[in-house]
Design a protein around this motif. Structure first.
Motif, PDB file in Angstrom:
ATOM      1  N   ASP A 111     -41.443   6.977  21.474  1.00  0.00           N
ATOM      2  CA  ASP A 111     -41.238   8.494  21.365  1.00  0.00           C
ATOM      3  C   ASP A 111     -39.780   8.736  21.322  1.00  0.00           C
ATOM      4  O   ASP A 111     -39.398   9.953  21.355  1.00  0.00           O
ATOM      5  CB  ASP A 111     -42.011   9.223  22.662  1.00  0.00           C
ATOM      6  N   GLU A 112     -38.971   7.748  21.728  1.00  0.00           N
ATOM      7  CA  GLU A 112     -37.618   8.227  21.823  1.00  0.00           C
ATOM      8  C   GLU A 112     -36.671   8.355  20.409  1.00  0.00           C
ATOM      9  O   GLU A 112     -35.656   8.692  20.294  1.00  0.00           O
ATOM     10  CB  GLU A 112     -36.820   7.066  22.418  1.00  0.00           C
ATOM     11  N   TYR A 113     -37.512   8.148  19.304  1.00  0.00           N
ATOM     12  CA  TYR A 113     -36.988   8.445  17.941  1.00  0.00           C
ATOM     13  C   TYR A 113     -37.579   9.737  17.294  1.00  0.00           C
ATOM     14  O   TYR A 113     -38.980   9.607  17.416  1.00  0.00           O
ATOM     15  CB  TYR A 113     -37.102   7.178  16.983  1.00  0.00           C
ATOM     16  N   GLU A 114     -36.624  10.214  16.494  1.00  0.00           N
ATOM     17  CA  GLU A 114     -37.418  11.412  15.586  1.00  0.00           C
ATOM     18  C   GLU A 114     -37.369  10.668  14.297  1.00  0.00           C
ATOM     19  O   GLU A 114     -36.187  10.520  13.635  1.00  0.00           O
ATOM     20  CB  GLU A 114     -36.292  12.660  15.854  1.00  0.00           C
ATOM     21  N   LYS A 148     -35.590  -2.979  17.346  1.00  0.00           N
ATOM     22  CA  LYS A 148     -35.223  -2.042  18.431  1.00  0.00           C
ATOM     23  C   LYS A 148     -33.847  -2.330  19.053  1.00  0.00           C
ATOM     24  O   LYS A 148     -32.998  -1.749  19.171  1.00  0.00           O
ATOM     25  CB  LYS A 148     -36.269  -1.728  19.497  1.00  0.00           C
ATOM     26  N   LYS A 161     -30.356  -0.342  18.713  1.00  0.00           N
ATOM     27  CA  LYS A 161     -29.909   0.268  19.972  1.00  0.00           C
ATOM     28  C   LYS A 161     -28.405  -0.508  20.051  1.00  0.00           C
ATOM     29  O   LYS A 161     -27.486   0.179  20.559  1.00  0.00           O
ATOM     30  CB  LYS A 161     -30.520  -0.331  21.163  1.00  0.00           C
ATOM     31  N   LYS A 192     -33.402  12.997  20.781  1.00  0.00           N
ATOM     32  CA  LYS A 192     -33.750  11.898  20.246  1.00  0.00           C
ATOM     33  C   LYS A 192     -32.852  11.225  19.160  1.00  0.00           C
ATOM     34  O   LYS A 192     -32.054  11.910  18.494  1.00  0.00           O
ATOM     35  CB  LYS A 192     -35.014  12.101  19.668  1.00  0.00           C
ATOM     36  N   ILE A 193     -32.977   9.830  19.062  1.00  0.00           N
ATOM     37  CA  ILE A 193     -32.243   9.308  17.880  1.00  0.00           C
ATOM     38  C   ILE A 193     -32.876   9.575  16.471  1.00  0.00           C
ATOM     39  O   ILE A 193     -34.096   9.508  16.458  1.00  0.00           O
ATOM     40  CB  ILE A 193     -32.069   7.832  18.111  1.00  0.00           C
ATOM     41  N   LYS A 194     -31.997  10.077  15.590  1.00  0.00           N
ATOM     42  CA  LYS A 194     -32.595  10.375  14.237  1.00  0.00           C
ATOM     43  C   LYS A 194     -32.726   9.409  13.362  1.00  0.00           C
ATOM     44  O   LYS A 194     -31.703   8.849  13.133  1.00  0.00           O
ATOM     45  CB  LYS A 194     -32.156  11.616  13.581  1.00  0.00           C
TER      46      LYS A 194
END
Length: 227
Positions: free
Chosen positions: A24-27, A109, A113, A2-4
């Protein structure tokens, strides 16, 4: 993996909405004041920081300036509508980009990205992890340049801009083209973003930024790198 992501804002509802919208793809970590933001940035490596301008204890400009003393993590600064001078100051203090509140989460977003994609693309496209351009030694893995044995401390976007221009010597790029190439999306904001980054880059790599030797201006056309 995941991307922090670190979100720094004192508006609880805004952070909650960003958490929900980013998915959910991000921490995601949170900080609600400037001091907490600097502390978390020192203790953990983030892929990107979303930083509000108006914060308790330390404002966003102070936070950005302090983070730049120890990290080149990409920073997107959030500003209120109409704060044009503050936007420019944010870029001067080392922010990579800015967005004006209120903003669309889909656009946020896209910008996140684009920044991460551009960073990865530059590293992948480099023929060697370390090579020389003129009197500069470029390290694409460490994302830094060295001149006469001394590191030149660049932000992420400054490094991207230097590497792109330096590897396309003598080709003139308009500000619009540089926004698309370096920022990686159709940019509807202020073209001063490019001018500020060019000025900061000149101050760091030129012996005399008012009479540059490397990054030159072709009036009415754009900027180019002369070896």
């Amino acid at each position: 993996m995941k991307i922090k992501l670190l979100i720094v804002d004192d508006e609880t509802l805004l952070i909650k909405g960003m958490r929900y919208g980013l998915g959910d793809e991000y921490e995601i970590d949170e900080a609600y004041d400037g001091q907490e933001a600097v502390k978390k940035s020192r203790n953990k490596e983030y892929d990107i920081i979303i930083l509000d301008l108006m914060l308790p204890k330390k404002d966003g400009l102070e936070v950005c300036k302090e983070i730049r003393t120890f990290s080149q993590v990409p920073i997107i600064m959030l500003t209120a509508k109409g704060e044009d001078m503050t936007k420019v100051m944010g870029l001067e203090f080392g922010a990579d980009d800015y967005m004006t509140k209120p903003f669309n989460l889909l656009e946020l977003k896209a910008r996140i990205k684009a920044i991460l994609r551009r960073t990865k693309k530059i590293d992948e496209n480099a023929n060697h992890s370390e090579f020389e351009i003129g009197e500069f030694k470029v390290n694409t893995l460490g994302r830094k340049i060295i001149r006469n044995g001394e590191d030149i401390n660049l932000t992420g976007k400054e490094f991207d801009l230097f590497l792109f221009l330096a590897t396309n010597k003598n080709k003139v790029f308009s500000r619009e083209a540089l926004l698309e190439k370096i920022w990686g999306y159709d940019y509807y904001g202020d073209l001063r973003t490019v001018d500020v980054h060019i000025r900061r880059l000149r101050e760091k790599i030129e012996y005399n930024s008012s009479n540059p030797k490397y990054i030159l201006t072709k009036w009415g056309a754009g900027y180019y790198f002369k070896d």
